[in-house]
Scaffold this active site. Structure first.
Site, mmCIF file in Angstrom:
data_model
loop_
_atom_site.group_PDB
_atom_site.id
_atom_site.type_symbol
_atom_site.label_atom_id
_atom_site.label_comp_id
_atom_site.label_asym_id
_atom_site.label_seq_id
_atom_site.Cartn_x
_atom_site.Cartn_y
_atom_site.Cartn_z
ATOM 1 N N HIS A 204 64.879 24.770 -61.367
ATOM 2 C CA HIS A 204 65.508 26.219 -61.590
ATOM 3 C C HIS A 204 65.595 26.455 -63.090
ATOM 4 C CE1 HIS A 204 70.100 25.374 -62.047
ATOM 5 N NE2 HIS A 204 69.733 24.027 -61.788
ATOM 6 N N CYS A 331 77.592 24.432 -65.576
ATOM 7 C CA CYS A 331 77.321 23.299 -64.548
ATOM 8 C C CYS A 331 78.721 22.546 -64.430
ATOM 9 C CB CYS A 331 76.356 22.369 -65.114
ATOM 10 S SG CYS A 331 74.880 23.142 -65.633
HETATM 11 C C1 LIG Z 1 71.382 18.869 -69.343
HETATM 12 C C2 LIG Z 1 71.732 18.771 -68.001
HETATM 13 N N1 LIG Z 1 71.217 18.010 -67.141
HETATM 14 C C3 LIG Z 1 71.354 17.955 -65.905
HETATM 15 C C4 LIG Z 1 71.677 19.084 -65.205
HETATM 16 C C5 LIG Z 1 71.929 19.397 -63.627
HETATM 17 O O1 LIG Z 1 70.654 19.594 -63.333
HETATM 18 P P1 LIG Z 1 70.725 20.424 -61.534
HETATM 19 O O2 LIG Z 1 71.563 21.644 -61.737
HETATM 20 O O3 LIG Z 1 69.432 20.420 -61.295
HETATM 21 O O4 LIG Z 1 71.521 19.499 -60.737
HETATM 22 C C6 LIG Z 1 71.892 20.297 -65.789
HETATM 23 C C7 LIG Z 1 72.259 21.584 -65.474
HETATM 24 O O5 LIG Z 1 72.656 22.493 -66.163
HETATM 25 C C8 LIG Z 1 71.938 20.216 -67.449
HETATM 26 O O6 LIG Z 1 71.851 21.172 -68.281
#
Ligand SMILES: Cc1ncc(COP(=O)(O)O)c(C=O)c1O
Length: 401
Positions: A204, A331
């Site tokens: 995504h 996140c």
């Molecule tokens: C650097 C980084 N790692 C991991 C993730 C987690 O990814 P996901 O949303 O697919 O779980 C994010 C989400 O923003 C991110 O920016």
């Protein structure tokens, strides 16, 4: 597609091609694990996604494992290294990471520390948000079993020295895991040239649907599955495959692979435009991130606006202008941790952190969107300063300096 949307680091809109691929895949409903003909199309769809990701990451298709996204991939990679040790031996093991990783790395390692006494070194970045290879080298001990580093920081867009760190890990025979969620689909990556053991990605972030992502896993490296069940993905990730997500991922990977360089130039132009436009509108700001272009992802602009509360500015941009920017990392749902751990680790003052907004652009951002954004920021900064006159002086003094 002009959306007033400046939060591409949080997630990206589906491209037309991806939407079409997902629509078409809706007809392909058979379970890929079945043996009849109808399941062949579903199997092919999964294989196309594997090939597409292999091309994008410079690796063989069978070195790609599909998961639900970045969080799961980081967990799978790190747990696979640590769970090789009997739990009563984990206190003798040592991991190196940085203080600005995504929570899917930090929280997992903190859990191992609390539960099993794992030793973890959290390397601090410098004021520009970059960790040094020397600091990582110095932290290595005879017990170090894993180095986990993000390729590009999600809040500041600072590019980490992941190539050099991968080389360092290789020299010491240490597993190197790269969280490349913010890099895949945006910069050229070649897992074999990098020599990393595992590398996480999330669809995504590059125009594919949510809930699909994966892990590059070097052919010589063993993973310990998080889920047990039907044995999909070579027994490493049980659960019926997300064929709709994978159909989007296949197209998104191909689109990024074809237009990687052109997209990068587009981001560079937009960043330049954004900086100029904010200055022309006499907005007083400082940039948080790398000052050298080669260390800074051009699609991310993290700025502090002295005397302004970022929360108020972001809310006004949203409500009055339908403009979406982020306060830091979208996140992080942990409401108890108010200040960005990334900006804190970089040594920014509370005031700089509280006034920081993250603007992130993408493929569909147009130059006129940037003008609109800069004008809206300028006007809302004035509104907020009128509400709090004491802060006006602070803004003006930054602009003069
Ligand atoms: C650097 C980084 N790692 C991991 C993730 C987690 O990814 P996901 O949303 O697919 O779980 C994010 C989400 O923003 C991110 O920016």
């Amino acid at each position: 597609m002009s959306l007033g949307y400046f939060d591409y680091n949080a997630t990206t809109p589906l491209s037309d091609g991806v939407q079409q691929a997902v629509q078409e895949a809706m007809q392909i409903f058979a379970n890929p694990s079945a043996r009849y003909q109808k399941s062949q199309q579903a199997k092919q769809l999964i294989q196309s996604a594997r090939i597409g990701m292999g091309n994008l990451l410079g690796c063989a298709a069978d070195e790609i494992l599909f998961t639900s996204g970045g969080t799961e991939s980081n967990n799978l990679a790190i747990r696979s290294v640590l769970d090789r040790f009997p739990s009563n031996h984990l206190a003798q093991q040592h991991v190196i990471t940085t203080a600005m990783e995504h929570p899917s790395v930090l929280e997992l390692l903190r859990w191992y520390q609390a539960e099993y006494g794992l030793q973890v070194s959290y390397i601090k970045p410098d004021y520009e948000g970059r960790v040094s290879v020397e600091a990582i080298n110095t932290a290595i001990t005879a017990q170090t079993c894993l180095i986990s580093l993000m390729a590009i920081n999600n809040e500041t867009g600072t590019i980490q020295p992941f190539e050099a760190v991968a080389e360092l890990a290789r020299q010491h025979g240490i597993h190197c895991h790269i969280d490349a969620v913010q890099a895949v689909g945006k910069i050229p990556l070649n897992c074999h040239e990098l020599g990393v053991h595992t590398l996480a990605f999330s669809g995504h972030k590059f125009h594919s649907p949510k809930g699909i992502g994966g892990l590059f896993c070097h052919s010589g490296c063993t993973l310990a599955p998080l889920f047990h069940g039907g044995g999909q993905e070579g027994g490493l990730r049980s659960g019926t495959e997300n064929t709709l997500g994978l159909s989007g991922l296949a197209t998104a990977a191909n689109e990024c692979y074809e237009h990687l360089e052109q997209q990068f130039r587009h981001y560079e132009k937009l960043r330049c435009l954004a900086l100029n436009s904010l200055r022309q509108h006499q907005v007083a700001f400082t940039c948080n991130g790398a000052t050298t272009d080669i260390h800074q992802a051009p699609w991310t602009l993290n700025i502090s606006l002295k005397g302004i509360r970022a929360e108020s500015l972001a809310a006004r941009l949203d409500l009055c202008h339908n403009i979406s920017v982020s306060l830091g990392s979208a996140c992080n749902n942990n409401k108890t941790q108010r200040r960005s751990h990334v900006l804190t680790a970089m040594g920014l003052s509370d005031q700089q952190i509280d006034s920081a907004i993250r603007i992130s652009f993408g493929r569909f951002t147009l130059p006129e969107d940037i003008d609109h954004l800069a004008a809206a920021i300028a006007s809302e900064v004035q509104v907020l300063l009128r509400m709090a006159p004491a802060r006006r002086q602070e803004q003006e003094s930054v602009y003069e300096s």
